[in-house]
Design an enzyme around this catalytic site. Sequence first.
Site, PDB file in Angstrom:
ATOM      1  N   LYS A  65      -5.742 -43.155  43.091  1.00 53.73           N
ATOM      2  CA  LYS A  65      -4.663 -43.132  42.106  1.00 53.73           C
ATOM      3  C   LYS A  65      -3.304 -43.069  42.789  1.00 53.73           C
ATOM      4  O   LYS A  65      -3.136 -42.388  43.793  1.00 53.73           O
ATOM      5  CB  LYS A  65      -4.839 -41.921  41.165  1.00 53.73           C
ATOM      6  CG  LYS A  65      -6.029 -42.086  40.232  1.00 53.73           C
ATOM      7  CD  LYS A  65      -6.138 -40.924  39.285  1.00 53.73           C
ATOM      8  CE  LYS A  65      -7.354 -41.039  38.397  1.00 53.73           C
ATOM      9  NZ  LYS A  65      -7.235 -42.079  37.368  1.00 53.73           N
ATOM     10  N   HIS A  70     -13.910 -34.707  42.363  1.00 61.64           N
ATOM     11  CA  HIS A  70     -12.519 -35.012  42.023  1.00 61.64           C
ATOM     12  C   HIS A  70     -11.575 -33.809  42.189  1.00 61.64           C
ATOM     13  O   HIS A  70     -10.534 -33.905  42.827  1.00 61.64           O
ATOM     14  CB  HIS A  70     -12.407 -35.512  40.584  1.00 61.64           C
ATOM     15  CG  HIS A  70     -13.295 -36.673  40.283  1.00 61.64           C
ATOM     16  ND1 HIS A  70     -13.488 -37.721  41.162  1.00 61.64           N
ATOM     17  CD2 HIS A  70     -14.054 -36.962  39.200  1.00 61.64           C
ATOM     18  CE1 HIS A  70     -14.322 -38.591  40.613  1.00 61.64           C
ATOM     19  NE2 HIS A  70     -14.678 -38.162  39.439  1.00 61.64           N
TER      20      HIS A  70
END
Length: 498
Positions: free
Chosen positions: A193, A251
């Site tokens: 990201k 994550h």
Amino acid sequence: MTQHSDQRPTMSSRVIPVEPFDLVIFGGTGDLARRKILPGLFRRFCAGQMPPQARVIGAARTDMDTAGFRTMVAEAIKEFSGSYSFTQAKLDAFLARIEYLAIDARGEKGWAELAELMSDEGRVEAYYFSVSPALFGDLAERLQKWGMADASARIVVEKPFGRDLETARALNKTLATYFDESQIYRIDHYLGKETVQNLMAVRFGNMLFEPLWNAQYVDHIQITVAETVGVGGRGEYYDKSGAMRDMVQNHLMQLLCLIAMEPPARFDPDAVRDEKLKVIRALDPVLAHHIIRGQYQAEPMNEAEAPGYRTAVGDARSRTESFIALKTHISNWRWAGTPFYLRTGKRMEARSSEITVVFKETPHSIFSEDAGKHRNVLSIRLQPNEGITLGVTIKEPGPGGMRLIDVPLDMSFAEALEEGAESVDAYERLIMDVIRGNQTLFMRGDEVEAAWGWTDPIIEGWEARNDVPKPYESGSDGPTDSTELMRRDGREWRKVTA
Ligand code: NAD
């Protein structure tokens, strides 16, 4: 000479083409390939990043020919490209690069044809394992057997990478039989990201933040990954995993590493991953009363469409958590005494992923009325609306004395950069990194094992206690105990907002 300017920055539109490549997508007909991998490759193609010789080869169990696969890819691109606009001519040109082979990961079908297709020299060869992890070993073994596991080959493996330390070790060992660590790309798409990379740029490219980035100035750090969806059709899989295994072990821990790690000496794969590993190894065990687990309840009046967790997974006595909040510490010089609060859940009030660094109060307030009310808060938002905001305290404008208010210094990327600065999806970036041979944003085997080494005792702890997750309302911010976890420490979670 370095240029200094107070003008708005212009974004470089330079797209650097990568070397010619062949990318084989095992599981090319699957959900992930259709939703993320193929639309992502198409966008890179449209951006001019795919060299003319590059080929994408779908390989899956489904019997289908190349024409059938191209039709499936075209439909997937149309369905999953959102607002991305493209012409039919572009799509046709991309489809011309695509081939398909029906293959059996566990048998012999298709392998001779694949070996023949991949026999061209002088191209990057990448194999994306977008299949169940149960097939990773079979694929690796057959790639070697058919002469495709040479030193230049790269493999991309999806999550979940094991379900505990033992299975992750076994998987690492299997892959290491056929491939060197430098050839293995373990995907955690959070690392692809834009904001996550920006986090490193902000921390290590500015003088402003790093001196304050420690226990002396930081009160605490929060990491929240909230989803509005429930388990959907993945109930059976999810119930064997839960929020800790599905989200925290990978994550959230990756985000924790990037926010907490020491500055690496260089921005290169092993320097960065060495520092991340040190963070995981310095994590304290988590105390039982610092863990809150929850399960979402049905949406009132809408039980048929939004059932509660236990109904959704088909087990009225399930003890798997769809929500978890926990507090941990990092035992090193930089962070001793600073709590890190991690929280993730399904069916929460908004879809939002955010890291929040809450700074301490000023040591002495000269504005007596406002003493203790104001703190700088740096919020790093991953989704939606990627961007970074720094809350600063200023005087409230106008007459009436010295009243203070907090206002955001906004670094939303779309605004900070020129109009049209299109954000690149995590998968696109990561696939291009594989082709470039850059492992910086991929997890190393020892990192994954260390992460399981931290989560395993936590999970074993609640299993031994027969801990039952607390129910929470759909559309809320989790069980009330999660709020209490913060309140006990005189703190509060940031509101989960879209
Ligand atoms: P899926 O079930 O939709 O697709 C599986 C694919 O594997 C199909 O193309 C199927 O033909 C192929 N396949 C199955 N058995 C095979 C065999 N014996 N030989 C050759 N091919 C075979 O799965 P998915 O959702 O696309 O997930 C793929 C991987 O990605 C899994 O490891 C999953 O955990 C991971 N993942 C998926 C998502 C997602 O959003 N779907 C997100 C993160 C990770």
